[in-house]
Design an enzyme around this catalytic site. Structure first.
Site, PDB file in Angstrom:
ATOM      1  N   ASP A 178       0.834  -1.191   0.000  1.00  0.00           N
ATOM      2  CA  ASP A 178       0.000   0.000   0.000  1.00  0.00           C
ATOM      3  C   ASP A 178       0.873   1.247   0.000  1.00  0.00           C
ATOM      4  O   ASP A 178       1.939   1.253  -0.612  1.00  0.00           O
ATOM      5  CB  ASP A 178      -0.960  -0.029   1.196  1.00  0.00           C
ATOM      6  CG  ASP A 178      -2.343   0.438   0.816  1.00  0.00           C
ATOM      7  OD1 ASP A 178      -2.485   1.625   0.504  1.00  0.00           O
ATOM      8  OD2 ASP A 178      -3.278  -0.382   0.818  1.00  0.00           O
ATOM      9  N   HIS A 209      -4.009   5.753   3.487  1.00  0.00           N
ATOM     10  CA  HIS A 209      -4.702   4.504   3.175  1.00  0.00           C
ATOM     11  C   HIS A 209      -3.946   3.298   3.718  1.00  0.00           C
ATOM     12  O   HIS A 209      -4.543   2.389   4.292  1.00  0.00           O
ATOM     13  CB  HIS A 209      -4.884   4.366   1.665  1.00  0.00           C
ATOM     14  CG  HIS A 209      -5.740   3.212   1.274  1.00  0.00           C
ATOM     15  ND1 HIS A 209      -5.245   1.956   1.023  1.00  0.00           N
ATOM     16  CD2 HIS A 209      -7.079   3.121   1.095  1.00  0.00           C
ATOM     17  CE1 HIS A 209      -6.237   1.140   0.709  1.00  0.00           C
ATOM     18  NE2 HIS A 209      -7.349   1.819   0.733  1.00  0.00           N
ATOM     19  N   SER A 374     -11.692  -2.230  -0.510  1.00  0.00           N
ATOM     20  CA  SER A 374     -10.313  -2.209  -0.041  1.00  0.00           C
ATOM     21  C   SER A 374     -10.262  -2.130   1.471  1.00  0.00           C
ATOM     22  O   SER A 374      -9.212  -2.344   2.076  1.00  0.00           O
ATOM     23  CB  SER A 374      -9.554  -1.025  -0.650  1.00  0.00           C
ATOM     24  OG  SER A 374     -10.063   0.194  -0.171  1.00  0.00           O
TER      25      SER A 374
END
Length: 1021
Positions: A178, A209, A374
């Site tokens: 990520d 994120h 996600s």
């Protein structure tokens, strides 16, 4: 996960099929999303992994021997450089020599492919909702009761039950690919390694994120994660501006294999399932026992929108639900579209869990809430970490297949949702833990059975089979928890249940002979035997499959029998005027082709990638047809392969593939001889517009344009030429009304040629010239006066029309300059004489409409199902709608000026590459021939039972005792939670009943009071 923002992501990981990505990503006047090909850099992919000196020697020897010296290998200083690798990056100083270098390097036997180095800027798959700062402001010494509305998945999944047993994820290696993680983040206590695969110096997460994903998995403070003691391996593969390079992902994947991680979370995805390097790397990870968890995609509620790699059978694909157990609207649905148009998709989606308004760690401290699949993906990754840590003494039994098996076995089916919406159901941590503790290696199937009587198994439950219907196909995934490689022994057996009418079914199968890694597939074809022509009821039976597995450490093979039960609803053959044949065979989609969107106004979704199937983006249309009593079969073969006398109408919607000569001729025969009617919903086509959205392919160094428009109008015109019907290249758009019906024409074509028989119907309307606005790059066409154009036509064929419609008896004649690019051979004299002499009392009818967007759920604004029903009533029963008769303007359009018919674009790439399964090289020139399995009676395989009675894992008495204790505790907790849930449902029902009674009482009271006031007022007056 906006699919437009992810189309390039998977391609960026490998860069193999560059042309598949560029149309979505290249800057153009109509689309703003951008990708960059790194100038003069190439990635050389090898068949195997070698140390850098060996790879360099391969390249140096090949290039220097060819007197090529303007190149150098770019050094990679990341952690993967100390290990063998399967790729290198070449920088070329002279761009003009790239083609020669590619050809020379590719000729080396150790080189698999040479692809461009690329960078992609994209948006991650999540939706920001709100930030929550938890300052722990609560009375000291007082335990706060659990919030029933908690958004912490660790609480909702009851992870505390396992924590209290000492199961916290300890010892499990979890890789997170990520945006990185801030150093010394207070929420994490076991970050083993942070690695940076980008060109930035910082390892910190500036996007937030990556931090959120890590928090859902393993936060130990504030917003608690599921496995707080899991060992986190943070792979920063995206920069703070969300840019990634092909080589970064390849190196990071290889390093994850070297670090022997147990779980890899990948909260990304895209529609390009044919991106070979990425797919192959995922398979390599699975073969190395890395359990990959990936999001299904945020392209729901449309069907057929699963993203890769979540749709791969060796990956756990995760969809999203809300905390009220409703499927999240954004969550992508199955089926997979890999297998279309010649086959049928797999389930694809494995599991669903919480993904809406989930609470997780913010970038530096505190908590925030995010939504998206996600978010659901790390929930499953965290659960997987807990499961493995709770069964470490059985680690030899845990692999990508076995863990997927226990996760789906523990899943709870959600009522009112089908298998394409929820996979195997809602994730249950405790039930899956229970299943893993008692797990014995086995082979299982997804789905485990086929039951036409269960609404969960839509679309199979939506339409029964009957004699003469097209075969039903179920694509079964085989999971082998025994070994990474195995094979199918012999062929499957069909064992009908005679007591339940199984003898009325015919079964055929196709399967992958080798299962690797951990998975394979079996396609089951089902039809009704002629003996069942008059039967109505349920037929049952079983398919038996034997798989031979190799146990590496014991050097022995095991035979396992797997049973696939069938429960099939059978009905009597419906009348012809209720049977529709949907043309799937002539649909193309991305990948492998650049097939543009059907609605040019929608710029955020540039590609047609949902396969145009009645169970994907045309699901709503299919449901509508079934609800009004029509039976819809799917044609997966050319027009030469079906019995036209069985069907009332052939429904052709938005076709992209060419029609073969034989198909054009046989359709004419079907209409005139067999009375088959044809309904066509077309779409836009304009070569200038297509050139306007061209893109530059750095791989071939050529400009590419779409293979066709929204529909392949030149091919359709070839098909309709015998009937005197043709479409043009005017791209129309606009709102209008047909009677009381509000309509929207989204990037449609118009009719430029149509028979002018007095009883035929042509309907027109005023539309904007959308093509002009695209060609000029402005919205000026909106200010231009609308053009009145024909968009709808109904034509009753007759014996004379077979020969007269090429003449002057049409609205407009074909322009003399128009010539088909493909020569059509003449019909044989035998065929012509037969058609001339045959007496056909009921010849077929043709109905055409210029826009299919009103049937396609992808970006539908105004549904036109009523138009389809009106067409069907005309096609099946020769009934002309009074509304359309009143709107008929055929005499007016007869005076229209002749218009040249659109030509195929000169640079059209519809003639195919060797790997395109849809093209002529692999077309079904001969109709599909299925080998029906001879029915056998059930026999016990004693040798299989004996072979399977083996010891799978050495377990001490203490471990076995501990296992039993944990299972007992889990049993008690599950029962308690079930009782609590039933009590809550009962309480809610009682509350609802009480509220209803109170509402009725209050309403009655108000009515009485008003009546008294009315009477009193009248009495006083």
């Amino acid at each position: 996960m906006n699919v437009y923002n992810f189309i390039c992501l998977i391609n960026a990981i490998s860069g193999f099929t560059l042309f598949q990505c560029i149309p979505a990503c290249t800057t153009s006047e109509t689309d703003t999303f951008k990708t960059t090909v790194v100038p003069n850099e190439l990635i050389v992919l090898f068949h195997f992994k070698y140390f850098s000196t060996v790879r360099e020697n391969f390249l140096r020897t090949k290039l220097l021997n060819s007197n090529i010296s303007n190149w150098r290998i770019l050094p990679r200083t990341n952690l993967a450089s100390q290990y063998p690798s399967d790729f290198d990056i070449l920088r070329i100083s002279d761009r003009s020599s790239i083609e020669q270098i590619v050809k020379t390097v590719t000729s080396h036997p150790s080189v698999k492919a040479v692809v461009p180095q690329r960078s992609v800027q994209r948006t991650l798959a999540w939706t920001f909702n709100e930030t929550i700062i938890d300052n722990n402001r609560r009375p000291l010494g007082i335990v706060r009761k659990e919030d029933k509305r908690s958004r912490r998945v660790s609480s909702v999944l009851h992870a505390n039950v396992l924590w209290n047993l000492g199961i916290t994820g300890k010892g499990v290696k979890v890789a997170i690919f990520d945006t990185g993680l801030t150093k010394n983040h207070p929420h994490f206590r076991n970050v083993k390694e942070r690695t940076n695969w980008t060109n930035e110096k910082s390892l910190d997460d500036r996007v937030s994120h990556g931090t959120f994903v890590a928090g859902v998995i393993a936060s130990s403070k504030e917003c608690l994660g599921l496995a707080p003691d899991a060992e986190l391996y943070i792979f920063k593969v995206f920069t703070n501006s969300q840019v990634s390079y092909t080589s970064w992902f390849l190196d990071a994947f290889n390093y994850a294999i070297h670090r022997k991680v147990n779980i890899l979370n990948l909260s990304i995805g895209g529609p390009d399932f044919m991106d070979s390097p990425f797919v192959e790397k995922v398979l390599e990870l699975s073969a190395n026992n890395v359990i990959m968890v990936s999001s299904a995609g945020n392209d729901g509620p449309l069907y057929g929108t699963l993203n890769n790699p979540g749709d791969q059978s060796d990956v756990i694909g995760v969809g999203g639900i809300q905390f009220d157990d409703k499927i999240a609207k954004f969550s992508s649905r199955g089926m997979t579209t890999w297998e279309l148009p010649l086959g049928y998709g797999r389930l694809g989606l494995d599991i669903v869990t919480y993904g809406s308004q989930v609470e997780g760690s913010d970038v530096r401290t505190g908590c925030r809430r995010l939504s998206g699949t996600s978010v659901s993906s790390p929930v499953v990754a965290g659960v997987a970490a807990l499961l493995i840590s709770g069964a470490f003494h059985r680690i030899e039994l845990i692999n990508p297949a076995s863990l997927k098996q226990v996760i789906i076995e523990g899943a709870e089916k959600l009522p009112s949702y089908n298998m394409f919406e929820q996979g195997q159901g809602k994730l249950s941590l405790l039930k899956s833990m229970q299943s893993l503790l008692s797990y014995r290696p086995k082979i299982s199937l997804i789905p485990p059975l086929l039951d036409y009587t269960s609404n969960y198994m839509w679309p199979y439950s939506s339409q029964p089979l009957y004699f003469g219907s097209s075969v039903a196909i179920v694509n079964v995934t085989i999971l082998n928890g025994i070994s990474v490689a195995s094979r199918v022994v012999g062929t499957p057996k069909w064992i009908p249940d005679v007591d339940h009418h199984g003898q009325f079914l015919k079964i055929s199968t196709r399967f992958s002979p080798i299962l690797w890694p951990w998975t394979g597939w079996m396609a089951v074809y089902i039809a009704v035997h002629k003996d069942g022509e008059g039967f109505e009821g349920v037929s049952k039976g079983n398919i038996s499959l034997v798989v031979e597995s190799l146990r590496d450490k014991r050097n022995e093979t095991l035979l396992t029998e797997v049973i696939f039960p069938l429960t099939i609803k059978v009905t009597q053959k419906p009348p012809r005027n209720k049977r529709i044949l949907w043309d799937q065979y002539h649909s193309l989609r991305y990948p492998p082709r650049y097939i543009p969107r059907d609605d040019l106004k929608v710029k955020s979704d540039p590609l047609d990638w949902r396969a145009d199937h009645i169970h994907t983006n045309f699901k709503d249309m299919y449901t509508y047809l079934r609800n009004v009593g029509y039976y819809v079969d799917v044609l997966r073969e050319p027009y030469t392969c079906f019995n036209a006398s069985d069907y009332g109408t052939l429904l052709v919607v938005d076709p992209e593939k060419e029609f073969d000569d034989d198909e054009v001729h046989i359709l004419q025969e079907h209409v005139h001889k067999d009375g088959l009617s044809v309904i066509i919903f077309a779409d836009w086509y304009n070569t200038t517009v297509m050139k306007k959205i061209k893109f530059f392919d750095e791989n071939t160094r050529q400009w590419w344009i779409p293979d066709t428009g929204g529909a392949n109008i030149p091919a359709l015109n070839d098909l309709l030429k015998p009937f005197g019907i043709a479409f043009g290249d005017f791209v129309g758009e606009g709102h209008f009304k047909l009677g009381d019906h509000s309509m929207y024409y989204a990037s449609g074509t118009t009719i430029v040629k149509f028979p002018s028989n007095p009883n035929d119907i042509v309907v027109g309307t005023s539309l904007n010239d959308q093509g002009l606005s695209i060609m000029t790059g402005s919205k000026s066409s909106k200010k231009e006066p609308k053009k009145v154009v024909p968009i709808l036509g109904l034509f009753q064929t007759n014996s004379s029309s077979q020969h007269s419609n090429d003449g002057n008896n049409s609205i407009s004649t074909e322009n003399s300059e128009f010539k088909s690019r493909f020569v059509r051979p003449k019909m044989s004299k035998r065929s012509l004489s037969y058609l001339q002499n045959v007496n056909v009392p009921h010849q077929g009818r043709i109905a055409v409409y210029g826009d299919s967007n009103c049937l396609d759920s992808t970006h539908i604004e105004k549904a036109c199902y009523w138009v389809l029903i009106t067409f069907l009533d005309f096609a099946m029963n020769s009934h002309k709608s009074s509304l359309l008769q009143n709107l008929n303007r055929i005499s007016e359009f007869k005076k229209m000026t002749e218009t040249p018919l659109p030509l195929r674009i000169s640079s059209n790439n519809s003639k195919a590459g060797p790997h395109d399964v849809t093209e002529a090289s692999t077309r079904l020139k001969h109709c599909e021939q299925l080998d029906w399995i001879r029915a056998t009676s059930r026999k016990t395989n004693h040798h299989l039972e004996e072979k399977l009675n083996v010891e799978w894992a050495a377990t001490s008495e203490r471990e076995e005792h501990q296992n039993n204790q944990i299972k007992q505790i889990l049993d008690a907790e599950i029962i308690k939670l079930s009782q609590d849930a039933e009590y809550l449902i009962g309480s809610q029902s009682e509350f609802s009943l009480g509220m209803s009674m109170m509402f009725i009482f209050s309403l009655s009271f108000i009515v009485v009071v008003l009546f008294i006031l009315f009477v009193k007022k009248r009495f006083i007056l």
